[in-house]
Motif scaffolding. Sequence first.
Motif, PDB file in Angstrom:
ATOM      1  N   LYS A  50      -2.861   4.666   1.975  1.00  0.00           N
ATOM      2  CA  LYS A  50      -3.115   4.706   3.420  1.00  0.00           C
ATOM      3  C   LYS A  50      -2.958   6.123   3.962  1.00  0.00           C
ATOM      4  O   LYS A  50      -2.043   6.838   3.581  1.00  0.00           O
ATOM      5  CB  LYS A  50      -2.092   3.779   4.104  1.00  0.00           C
ATOM      6  N   ARG A  64      -9.550  -0.979  -9.136  1.00  0.00           N
ATOM      7  CA  ARG A  64     -10.888  -1.574  -9.163  1.00  0.00           C
ATOM      8  C   ARG A  64     -11.742  -0.956 -10.248  1.00  0.00           C
ATOM      9  O   ARG A  64     -12.781  -1.481 -10.602  1.00  0.00           O
ATOM     10  CB  ARG A  64     -11.587  -1.350  -7.813  1.00  0.00           C
ATOM     11  N   TYR A  94     -11.242   1.403   3.446  1.00  0.00           N
ATOM     12  CA  TYR A  94     -10.800   0.230   4.212  1.00  0.00           C
ATOM     13  C   TYR A  94     -10.217   0.764   5.511  1.00  0.00           C
ATOM     14  O   TYR A  94      -9.260   1.535   5.502  1.00  0.00           O
ATOM     15  CB  TYR A  94      -9.752  -0.502   3.392  1.00  0.00           C
ATOM     16  N   LEU A 107      -8.467  -6.434  -2.308  1.00  0.00           N
ATOM     17  CA  LEU A 107      -7.247  -5.824  -2.854  1.00  0.00           C
ATOM     18  C   LEU A 107      -7.009  -6.194  -4.319  1.00  0.00           C
ATOM     19  O   LEU A 107      -5.956  -5.900  -4.873  1.00  0.00           O
ATOM     20  CB  LEU A 107      -6.033  -6.206  -1.999  1.00  0.00           C
ATOM     21  N   THR A 143      -2.540   0.147  -5.726  1.00  0.00           N
ATOM     22  CA  THR A 143      -3.831   0.806  -5.945  1.00  0.00           C
ATOM     23  C   THR A 143      -4.550   1.124  -4.637  1.00  0.00           C
ATOM     24  O   THR A 143      -5.718   1.487  -4.643  1.00  0.00           O
ATOM     25  CB  THR A 143      -4.718  -0.101  -6.821  1.00  0.00           C
ATOM     26  N   SER A 144      -3.856   0.990  -3.514  1.00  0.00           N
ATOM     27  CA  SER A 144      -4.447   1.297  -2.211  1.00  0.00           C
ATOM     28  C   SER A 144      -3.560   2.319  -1.516  1.00  0.00           C
ATOM     29  O   SER A 144      -2.328   2.181  -1.521  1.00  0.00           O
ATOM     30  CB  SER A 144      -4.591   0.022  -1.388  1.00  0.00           C
ATOM     31  N   VAL A 199      -7.744   9.354  -5.055  1.00  0.00           N
ATOM     32  CA  VAL A 199      -7.740   7.885  -5.054  1.00  0.00           C
ATOM     33  C   VAL A 199      -8.980   7.370  -5.785  1.00  0.00           C
ATOM     34  O   VAL A 199      -8.908   6.449  -6.597  1.00  0.00           O
ATOM     35  CB  VAL A 199      -7.680   7.327  -3.611  1.00  0.00           C
ATOM     36  N   LEU A 217      -7.253   3.739   2.473  1.00  0.00           N
ATOM     37  CA  LEU A 217      -7.123   3.083   3.780  1.00  0.00           C
ATOM     38  C   LEU A 217      -6.935   4.177   4.828  1.00  0.00           C
ATOM     39  O   LEU A 217      -6.303   5.197   4.548  1.00  0.00           O
ATOM     40  CB  LEU A 217      -5.893   2.174   3.819  1.00  0.00           C
ATOM     41  N   GLY A 277      -8.759   3.541  -7.180  1.00  0.00           N
ATOM     42  CA  GLY A 277      -8.136   2.818  -6.067  1.00  0.00           C
ATOM     43  C   GLY A 277      -9.030   2.754  -4.849  1.00  0.00           C
ATOM     44  O   GLY A 277     -10.214   3.081  -4.917  1.00  0.00           O
ATOM     45  N   ILE A 278      -8.467   2.293  -3.723  1.00  0.00           N
ATOM     46  CA  ILE A 278      -9.199   2.333  -2.465  1.00  0.00           C
ATOM     47  C   ILE A 278      -8.369   3.106  -1.431  1.00  0.00           C
ATOM     48  O   ILE A 278      -7.138   3.100  -1.485  1.00  0.00           O
ATOM     49  CB  ILE A 278      -9.586   0.929  -1.923  1.00  0.00           C
ATOM     50  N   HIS A 306       0.886  -1.160   0.000  1.00  0.00           N
ATOM     51  CA  HIS A 306       0.000   0.000   0.000  1.00  0.00           C
ATOM     52  C   HIS A 306       0.931   1.219   0.000  1.00  0.00           C
ATOM     53  O   HIS A 306       2.031   1.148   0.539  1.00  0.00           O
ATOM     54  CB  HIS A 306      -0.854   0.077   1.274  1.00  0.00           C
TER      55      HIS A 306
END
Length: 483
Positions: free
Chosen positions: A146, A454, A232, A372, A143-144, A169, A177, A174-175, A120
């Motif tokens: 934080k 995603r 997340y 993920l 792609t994540s 993001v 966190l 992406g996601i 991440h």
Amino acid sequence: MSTVIRNGTVVTADLSYKADVLIEGGKIAAIGEGLTGDEVLDATGCLVMPGGIDPHTHMEMPFMGTYSADDFESGTRAALAGGTTMVVDFALPSPGQGLLDALKMWDNKSGRAHCDYSYHMAVTWWSEQVFDEMAEVVKRGITSFKHFMAYKGALMVNDDELFASFRRVGDLGGIALVHAENGDVVAELSAQLLADGNTGPEAHAYSRPPQVEGEATNRAIMVADMAGVPLYVVHVSCEDSHEAIRRAKQQGKRVWGEPLIQHLTLDESEYFNPDWDHAARRVMSPPFRNKKHQDSLWAGLQSGGLSVVATDHCAFTTEQKRYGVGDFTKIPNGTGGLEDRMPMLWTHGVNTGRLTPNEFVAVTSTNIAKILNLYPRKGAVLVGADADLVVWDPEAEKTISAGSQQSAIDYNVFEGQKVKGLPRYTLTRGVVAVREGALDSREGHGKFVAREPRGQVNRALTKWKDLTAPRPVERSGIPASGV
Ligand code: DUC
Ligand code: ZN
Ligand code: ZN
Ligand code: ZN
């Protein structure tokens, strides 16, 4: 060279059935009855499951004036010994440092890994450079992103930065966190506790009550909803944040929660141990909680409100912990757990009847792979998937002890705990890394696993369209008199 795992029961997130598993070229080549291969691994009495994925580790991370003690070499050795075949670590730019620069640092460290890994990317400050480099980071298969809502004056981002980064993001598919704790309140409480003469490790827990986590989790959920990004929440430790996640899910928001094995099995009484070292070794953020919160986390796993179990493996030696003698705010935050996550969750989850074996696979591997975007390459027992597998012996027992662990630190927070359920074999891309319960892994075998975004579909958020695309109000004319 082919390998066949014979006479076991394949256990996936949805099915359990008797079958042999044939492996060729590091991948699962066939699943069925009576398969043969060059090498035969006997799985009689065992369950053949996807290897664990730990979505949250910190290897050799610069933090609180030192570096976490396990690096990619010892950390991934610990992972394999406990049945985990992939870790997702956090590339952490210090504020002011470029993301690509941080990525280079992590690439230099991860080459020694014994198992596969991904990253991440942490967003610890905000600028046009960060904005631009985020696109490049996604192109590199990360792609994540934080965000720390705590660690004021160090890693923490403010709400304006959080909102800007979340939007970016989301636009990149992406996601986001979050480490969800209200860093302003933590800083105030810490200063007050110290001023009142509370310097010991127990003050760490008082400085970070469940409310700071609940507040930040609610805030992150709302900001993510306005920004249009899936969220997340890492290390969910209490009912306050679990409740926020539950509610968000019911509202159709795409939000996931990750409890840690430590919070599920250890409680706040650890901080009141008269032995300073004992208490300090367990200082992590968020801190351990009471039974009410533990019950909430278990209920979350059972109901699906919480999706995965991680470790936040961030190990410090006793010597490093002692930087905080006389000032609890200087105790490096973090605990280990990589080697113990699977056996501890099996023992306290499956053996107690709280989780089925299939649910165990879901929360230790398959759900993580799906969230993920690693599935079905990872987290699956399917033809064509990577042969990252664990042959799990539900009857094997041991007592956890620092003396026999792979981690580089000199203690274990689970010391003395008896576990039942251990790997007989662990395979990483078809290569046996644990054989008959004994570690036999290879430094440098691990490879970086790139992930795809995603995409823009399936955000499942409540209001993002209205909020991100405002339309001018149509008016028929200018009012005759002022309003
Ligand atoms: N919490 C810890 O305990 N360690 C590392 C970072 C974090 O958020
Ligand atoms: Zn954290
Ligand atoms: Zn962490
Ligand atoms: Zn942590």
